[in-house]
Design a protein around this motif. Structure first.
Motif, short mmCIF file in Angstrom:
data_model
loop_
_atom_site.label_atom_id
_atom_site.label_comp_id
_atom_site.label_asym_id
_atom_site.label_seq_id
_atom_site.Cartn_x
_atom_site.Cartn_y
_atom_site.Cartn_z
N UNK A 114 0.85 -1.18 0.00
CA UNK A 114 0.00 0.00 0.00
C UNK A 114 0.89 1.24 0.00
N UNK A 115 0.76 2.07 -1.02
CA UNK A 115 1.56 3.30 -1.13
C UNK A 115 0.89 4.41 -0.34
N UNK A 116 1.68 5.11 0.47
CA UNK A 116 1.13 6.19 1.28
C UNK A 116 1.42 7.58 0.70
N UNK A 117 2.69 7.81 0.26
CA UNK A 117 3.06 9.13 -0.25
C UNK A 117 4.03 8.99 -1.42
N UNK A 118 4.05 10.04 -2.28
CA UNK A 118 5.00 10.10 -3.38
C UNK A 118 5.56 11.51 -3.50
N UNK A 119 6.83 11.58 -3.87
CA UNK A 119 7.52 12.86 -4.08
C UNK A 119 8.16 12.84 -5.47
N UNK A 120 7.97 13.87 -6.26
CA UNK A 120 8.61 13.93 -7.56
C UNK A 120 10.12 14.13 -7.38
N UNK A 121 10.86 13.82 -8.44
CA UNK A 121 12.31 14.03 -8.40
C UNK A 121 12.63 15.50 -8.16
N UNK A 122 11.83 16.39 -8.74
CA UNK A 122 12.07 17.83 -8.56
C UNK A 122 11.93 18.23 -7.09
N UNK A 123 10.93 17.67 -6.42
CA UNK A 123 10.72 17.98 -5.00
C UNK A 123 11.88 17.47 -4.16
N UNK A 130 18.42 22.51 -0.71
CA UNK A 130 18.21 23.45 0.41
C UNK A 130 18.91 22.98 1.67
N UNK A 131 18.95 21.66 1.87
CA UNK A 131 19.69 21.11 3.00
C UNK A 131 19.07 21.38 4.36
N UNK A 132 17.84 21.90 4.38
CA UNK A 132 17.21 22.25 5.67
C UNK A 132 16.48 21.08 6.28
N UNK A 133 16.17 20.06 5.49
CA UNK A 133 15.41 18.91 5.96
C UNK A 133 16.28 17.68 5.98
N UNK A 134 16.25 16.93 7.07
CA UNK A 134 17.11 15.77 7.25
C UNK A 134 16.47 14.46 6.84
N UNK A 135 15.14 14.46 6.67
CA UNK A 135 14.44 13.21 6.35
C UNK A 135 13.41 13.44 5.27
N UNK A 136 13.28 12.47 4.39
CA UNK A 136 12.30 12.56 3.30
C UNK A 136 10.89 12.71 3.86
N UNK A 137 10.59 12.03 4.95
CA UNK A 137 9.26 12.09 5.54
C UNK A 137 8.85 13.47 6.01
N UNK A 138 9.84 14.36 6.21
CA UNK A 138 9.54 15.73 6.64
C UNK A 138 9.29 16.67 5.47
N UNK A 139 9.51 16.20 4.27
CA UNK A 139 9.27 17.01 3.07
C UNK A 139 7.81 16.85 2.65
N UNK A 140 7.09 17.95 2.43
CA UNK A 140 5.69 17.84 1.98
C UNK A 140 5.61 17.01 0.70
N UNK A 329 18.09 12.60 4.14
CA UNK A 329 18.56 13.53 3.12
C UNK A 329 19.88 14.15 3.52
N UNK A 330 20.50 13.58 4.54
CA UNK A 330 21.78 14.08 5.06
C UNK A 330 22.91 13.66 4.13
N UNK A 331 23.64 14.62 3.60
CA UNK A 331 24.70 14.32 2.64
C UNK A 331 25.86 13.54 3.28
N UNK A 332 25.92 13.48 4.59
CA UNK A 332 26.96 12.70 5.27
C UNK A 332 26.56 11.23 5.42
N UNK A 333 25.32 10.91 5.11
CA UNK A 333 24.87 9.52 5.19
C UNK A 333 25.55 8.70 4.09
N UNK A 334 26.01 7.48 4.40
CA UNK A 334 26.70 6.68 3.38
C UNK A 334 25.83 6.30 2.18
#
Length: 376
Positions: A114-123, A130-140, A329-334
């Motif tokens: 069951x799919x709950x949410x989708x984000x386009x590549x642009x989003x 922007x680097x302000x958000x650390x997790x995909x789930x926090x992005x609208x 979305x942390x760029x330091x994540x492997x």
């Protein structure tokens, strides 16, 4: 109307799958052959209305025994395949619980498709920049399925534990977040235009460098595996043995010819990338991949993905699935580089409902959880 669950013969399971547009290949009888360390059982939901028996749902259950005991965890990866839109999921899940209990299960883990949410590549790209958000789930999200929220509410009411409570211990077996490239209504030019500039440039560079992508056979699996082991050392994961892939290739193609393919990318005779491609109906997955540290500049990985996407399009698929991505979305994540690689295809990030657990025996469930923690 009450439903009952019973064991299905493989041919019954396959007959039900044949009625669907698509389903996860992890819910096929053949996948039970691949997962040899588990005991596999095909189960079906039977409607006895109108005096006849009709299979209206199915699933592959994998049983993993608790060490030194006769009880097992029942696991349905990316399943079961039932009517998840039913406002009364209890009539599906209660007989499943009753059935696996008779098989000695102390708990169930399942991954509702069951799919709950989708984000386009642009989003996603904007959030990364922007680097302000650390997790995909926090992005609208660009799309939210509110029916999926209703499914989650029902599961909680029925006593199932949500993914947030399964974050430790025997961690989720299948990714909650994946990356799709939608294919429906598109052609090769449209796919290429949807990619970012780096992807398009790398595809052109691979062609100009003389990278050649071909279809392999079972005889090429040792070469694939050698490159896969090299990739595992470089990227710090535990590789599966060659026998795993040999069994996977044999079992999936025996169940349906051309369900799984092996792709090889060569440059001047050197194998620089290799991948497996799996198709179930309208859905194609990039399943496993390997790439050489040597000659990475010829962009074999881009070339092989591009060939698989085009072949998925030719096969009539509506989705090309690049499988798991990290939530961070942390760029330091492997895993950050892998996320960037997949976002460059121009597809969309997809969140599933995740894997849910139902402890049947809480004592044994806790013991198994502790065992898996110590193994990890």
């Amino acid at each position: 109307m009450a439903l009952r669950v019973r064991t299905l013969a493989p041919e019954e399971h396959l007959a039900f799958l044949a009625t669907l547009e698509s389903a996860s290949f992890l819910q096929t009888p053949a996948w039970g052959e691949v997962k040899r360390e588990w005991r596999a059982e095909s189960v079906g939901w039977v409607d006895d209305a109108d005096g006849g028996e009709k299979v209206i749902g199915a699933g592959l259950v994998l049983y993993r025994r608790l060490p030194k005991m006769r009880r097992s965890l029942a696991y349905l990866p990316e399943g079961p395949i039932i009517d998840w839109s039913d406002p009364d999921l209890g009539r599906w899940l209660t007989p499943l619980t009753e059935h696996v209990t008779t098989q000695g299960a102390f708990g169930i883990r399942m991954g509702p498709p069951v799919v709950t949410r989708r984000w386009t590549a642009a989003t996603v790209k904007t959030a990364l920049a922007e680097g302000a958000t650390q997790a995909l789930g926090d992005v609208p999200a660009d799309h939210t399925d509110h029916a999926a929220t209703a499914v989650a509410d029902q599961l909680r009411a029925l006593g199932w534990r949500p993914p947030a409570e399964n974050a430790t211990g025997f961690a989720a077996g299948q990714p909650r977040h994946v990356f799709w490239v939608p294919l429906d209504g598109r052609d090769e030019d449209g796919l290429l235009k949807g990619m970012n500039q780096l992807w398009r440039r790398n595809i052109k560079k691979a062609a100009k460098s003389g990278v050649v992508v071909t279809r392999g056979s079972a005889d090429d699996l040792p070469a694939f595996h050698e490159l896969y082991v090299e990739t595992a050392r470089r990227d710090h994961f535990n590789p599966r043995p060659l026998t795993y892939f040999s069994t996977m290739f044999r079992a999936l193609n025996a169940e349906e010819p051309d369900r799984i393919r092996l792709y090889l990318a060569h440059h001047e005779g050197d194998l620089v990338a290799a991948t497996t491609w799996v198709r179930m109906g309208s859905h194609v997955w990039y399943s496993n991949g390997a790439s050489s540290t040597h000659k990475r500049d010829v962009r074999g990985s881009n070339a092989i993905q591009w060939q698989m996407m085009r072949d998925a399009l030719d096969a009539g698929a509506t989705v090309y699935d690049l499988r798991g991505i990290t939530d961070t979305l942390d760029e330091d994540d492997p895993h950050f580089g892998l996320l960037q690689f997949k976002v460059g295809t121009g597809g969309e990030a997809v969140e599933y409902l995740g894997e849910w657990d139902l402890p049947i025996s809480r004592l044994l469930y806790s013991a198994f959880d502790l065992y898996m923690r110590r193994r990890g």
